[in-house]
Write a protein that holds these residues in place. Structure first.
Motif, short mmCIF file in Angstrom:
data_model
loop_
_atom_site.label_atom_id
_atom_site.label_comp_id
_atom_site.label_asym_id
_atom_site.label_seq_id
_atom_site.Cartn_x
_atom_site.Cartn_y
_atom_site.Cartn_z
N VAL A 30 4.62 4.66 -4.22
CA VAL A 30 4.49 4.94 -2.79
C VAL A 30 3.74 3.81 -2.08
O VAL A 30 4.12 3.38 -0.99
N LEU A 31 2.68 3.31 -2.72
CA LEU A 31 1.83 2.30 -2.10
C LEU A 31 2.41 0.90 -2.17
O LEU A 31 2.25 0.10 -1.25
N GLU A 32 3.07 0.60 -3.27
CA GLU A 32 3.61 -0.75 -3.49
C GLU A 32 5.05 -0.66 -3.98
O GLU A 32 5.37 -1.03 -5.11
N PRO A 33 5.96 -0.19 -3.14
CA PRO A 33 7.34 0.06 -3.60
C PRO A 33 8.08 -1.21 -4.04
O PRO A 33 9.03 -1.12 -4.83
N TRP A 79 -8.17 7.49 -5.91
CA TRP A 79 -9.10 8.54 -6.37
C TRP A 79 -9.38 9.62 -5.32
O TRP A 79 -9.31 10.82 -5.64
N PRO A 80 -9.67 9.27 -4.05
CA PRO A 80 -9.87 10.34 -3.05
C PRO A 80 -8.64 11.23 -2.89
O PRO A 80 -8.76 12.46 -2.77
N ALA A 81 -7.44 10.62 -2.89
CA ALA A 81 -6.21 11.41 -2.76
C ALA A 81 -6.03 12.31 -3.98
O ALA A 81 -5.52 13.44 -3.86
N TRP A 82 -6.45 11.85 -5.14
CA TRP A 82 -6.34 12.65 -6.37
C TRP A 82 -7.26 13.87 -6.30
O TRP A 82 -6.86 14.97 -6.67
N CYS A 111 -5.16 5.14 1.98
CA CYS A 111 -5.36 6.49 1.45
C CYS A 111 -4.67 7.53 2.33
O CYS A 111 -3.99 8.44 1.85
N ARG A 112 -4.82 7.36 3.64
CA ARG A 112 -4.17 8.27 4.58
C ARG A 112 -2.66 8.20 4.44
O ARG A 112 -1.95 9.22 4.43
N ASP A 113 -2.11 6.99 4.31
CA ASP A 113 -0.66 6.82 4.17
C ASP A 113 -0.15 7.49 2.90
O ASP A 113 0.94 8.09 2.89
N LEU A 114 -0.93 7.39 1.81
CA LEU A 114 -0.52 8.03 0.56
C LEU A 114 -0.49 9.54 0.72
O LEU A 114 0.47 10.20 0.29
N ILE A 115 -1.53 10.10 1.34
CA ILE A 115 -1.60 11.56 1.50
C ILE A 115 -0.49 12.06 2.43
O ILE A 115 0.06 13.15 2.23
N LYS A 116 -0.11 11.26 3.41
CA LYS A 116 0.95 11.65 4.35
C LYS A 116 2.35 11.45 3.77
O LYS A 116 3.32 11.94 4.35
N SER A 117 2.46 10.77 2.65
CA SER A 117 3.77 10.43 2.11
C SER A 117 4.57 11.67 1.72
O SER A 117 4.00 12.72 1.39
N VAL A 126 -1.43 18.95 1.53
CA VAL A 126 -2.72 18.93 2.20
C VAL A 126 -2.49 18.62 3.68
O VAL A 126 -1.96 17.56 4.03
N GLN A 127 -2.91 19.51 4.55
CA GLN A 127 -2.68 19.35 5.98
C GLN A 127 -3.80 18.54 6.61
O GLN A 127 -4.98 18.90 6.51
N LEU A 128 -3.44 17.43 7.26
CA LEU A 128 -4.43 16.59 7.93
C LEU A 128 -4.72 17.12 9.32
O LEU A 128 -3.88 17.73 9.97
N SER A 129 -5.93 16.88 9.79
CA SER A 129 -6.36 17.35 11.11
C SER A 129 -5.71 16.50 12.19
O SER A 129 -5.76 15.26 12.13
N ALA A 130 -5.15 17.14 13.18
CA ALA A 130 -4.51 16.41 14.27
C ALA A 130 -5.53 15.66 15.11
O ALA A 130 -5.22 14.60 15.68
N ASP A 131 -6.76 16.19 15.21
CA ASP A 131 -7.76 15.56 16.06
C ASP A 131 -8.67 14.61 15.28
O ASP A 131 -9.65 14.11 15.81
N LEU A 132 -8.37 14.39 13.98
CA LEU A 132 -9.15 13.44 13.18
C LEU A 132 -8.17 12.72 12.26
O LEU A 132 -8.07 13.00 11.08
N ASP A 133 -7.45 11.78 12.86
CA ASP A 133 -6.35 11.14 12.14
C ASP A 133 -6.26 9.66 12.53
O ASP A 133 -5.26 9.20 13.07
#
Length: 488
Positions: A30-33, A79-82, A111-117, A126-133
């Motif tokens: 995902v990070l380095e396709p 690691w944070p995404a894990w 990290c954010r891009d990985l979690i959103k993938s 995992v649902q990210l906050s719309a007001d903290l993105d």
């Protein structure tokens, strides 16, 4: 029995839950396709120690690894995404920091891009906050947050995990101001950025200077688990840690990560980086074995008595303060031999405040003035507390030479090196302080202290530039022809 898509997803979830390394290998796509992943045991070691942090077995972790080892990607991105996803810990709050805020932001964004993938959300929605993105800071609906800050500007953030990635750059590794700023940030700010006594601090960096953050941790005896993986195996520094891991290599010079760094590539890196860069960035030991600018094998030694001398002189290096972090004051007695060599005869080294410095400098002078050495004068660096010492002792009739140092110490070290390399500096073989002197010379200019080197450089300059000056004394200077090269 044919597995359904739900079965396959469940298997993948379980594999990733059990192993950060397995999760990292899948996240890489995902990070380095466009890049093929190269994996080695060193990456497994990093993952194992991060897993131990997750499990609460480690709360303070220091990892020293060479650049290009996926340290930032594994620690600050994967690691944070894990923890949020496979480990079911979305409430965890992360603070990522580096010497430049843009580097910390880079890892936060990835990290954010990985979690959103699509891959991650399919397995761990995992649902990210719309007001903290944002790139600098984002969060999820379970109160978990991932923040990015510059190392020296961490005010206002706290985390369950504080990740310090390369607190100082290679360009600033020899800057006194940058090293001191990093020390203050690490000792005074970073410890206050954790949420509780169960929160973890992870420091991951390459070694650049003995006084870098790793050096501070070592000198202060802080309870960090230390994972150290040099590029080439050094059996005298074989690493093992409290979780039962040890460096698997057995042959000296064996490479850390041949899948990523071949012998040819490492040789090219060593040539490009030079001895200092190789020692610090590759070997995680910020002073080349045997010395950098000054090789310990270059020094020669006198025993029993000194060779015939033309003159002797006291050289003084003063410190600005007597605090634990400051350099020592050093008093050295040097002579110039009839063969043109610099001969170190005696030394005192302590941390003195200005009044004590005057008292001890006066006593050192009087001691040798009353001896057969009878120094002709005292050379003192003409700045800060040295200026006060010059003024006080001159009023007492002691001949003082104010020494202006118009070059930085690294340049002065390079100036003195050829003279030392030629075997022209003799040290007292039986002096109780000799080991500390040689250790400081070996680590110069990256050691924690360099106070013994400054007066030596002044003495070498005097020996080379003022050979015809005779000592202002009628007393004979002791002579002997016996001196030796010491094998160390």
């Amino acid at each position: 029995m044919q597995l359904t898509e739900a079965d396959l997803l469940a298997v993948e979830r379980e594999l990733c839950r059990r192993s950060l390394a397995d999760f990292a290998k899948r996240a890489w796509v995902v990070l380095e396709p466009a890049a093929k992943l190269k994996w080695g045991w060193a990456l497994d070691a990093i993952c194992l120690h991060l897993e131990a942090v997750t499990e609460g077995r480690i709360t303070r972790l220091l990892m020293n690894v060479p650049p290009g080892s996926m340290k930032s990607l594994l620690t600050g991105v994967i690691w944070p995404a894990w923890e949020w996803g496979p480990r079911g810990m979305p409430e965890m709050r992360f603070v990522g920091t580096a010497h430049e805020e843009q580097l910390a932001i880079r890892d936060s964004r990835r990290c954010r891009d990985l979690i959103k993938s699509e891959w991650y959300q399919r397995l761990w929605p995992v649902q990210l906050s719309a007001d903290l993105d944002g790139k600098r800071e984002f969060g999820n609906t379970r109160k978990g947050v991932r923040q990015a800050r510059a190392f020296t500007s961490m005010t206002g953030v706290r985390g369950d995990r504080v990740i310090l990635d390369d607190p100082i750059s290679a360009d600033n590794a020899n800057s006194e101001a940058k090293l001191e700023a990093a020390r203050i940030a690490f000792t005074e700010t970073l410890p206050t950025r954790v949420n509780s006594d169960k929160s973890a601090i992870v420091v991951i960096m390459q070694r650049l200077n003995e006084r870098d953050t790793s050096g501070v941790i070592k000198d202060m005896g802080l309870p960090y688990v230390h994972l150290c993986i040099p590029m080439r195996f050094d059996p005298t520094r074989k690493c093992s840690t409290s979780i039962g891991w040890e460096d698997p290599r057995t042959e000296e010079g064996e490479l850390m990560f041949p899948e990523r760094f071949s012998e040819e590539q490492v040789c090219e890196l060593e040539k490009t980086l030079g001895s200092y860069g190789t020692a610090g960035q590759l070997q995680q030991n910020p002073s080349p074995r045997g010395g950098g600018i000054l090789k310990t094998a270059w020094f020669r030694y006198w025993t029993t008595a000194v060779p015939p001398l033309e003159w002797t002189e006291v050289f003084v290096d003063t410190a600005q303060k007597d605090g634990e972090e400051n350099d020592y004051c050093v008093l050295q007695l040097w002579g110039r031999s009839t063969a043109g060599q610099g001969v170190l005869l005696d030394q005192r080294r302590e941390k003195w405040e200005a009044p004590d410095l005057v008292t001890n400098a006066r006593a050192f002078w009087n001691k040798h003035k009353a001896s057969a050495f009878n120094p002709r004068r005292m050379g003192v660096e003409d700045k800060v507390s040295g200026t006060g010492l010059i003024q006080t002792l001159r009023r007492e009739g002691i001949p003082i030479l104010g020494i202006p140092r118009d070059k930085d110490k690294v340049s002065r070290g390079h100036d003195a090196a050829p003279f030392i390399e030629s075997g022209n500096v003799l040290l007292p073989a039986d002096a109780p302080w000799l080991s500390d002197f040689l250790a400081e010379a070996e680590k110069f200019p990256n050691g924690a202290h360099d106070d013994q080197m400054d007066p030596m450089f002044d003495a070498i300059d005097a020996v080379q530039r003022r050979p015809s000056e005779k000592p202002a004394t009628a007393n004979p200077v002791p002579t002997v022809s016996h001196f030796a090269r010491r094998v160390r």
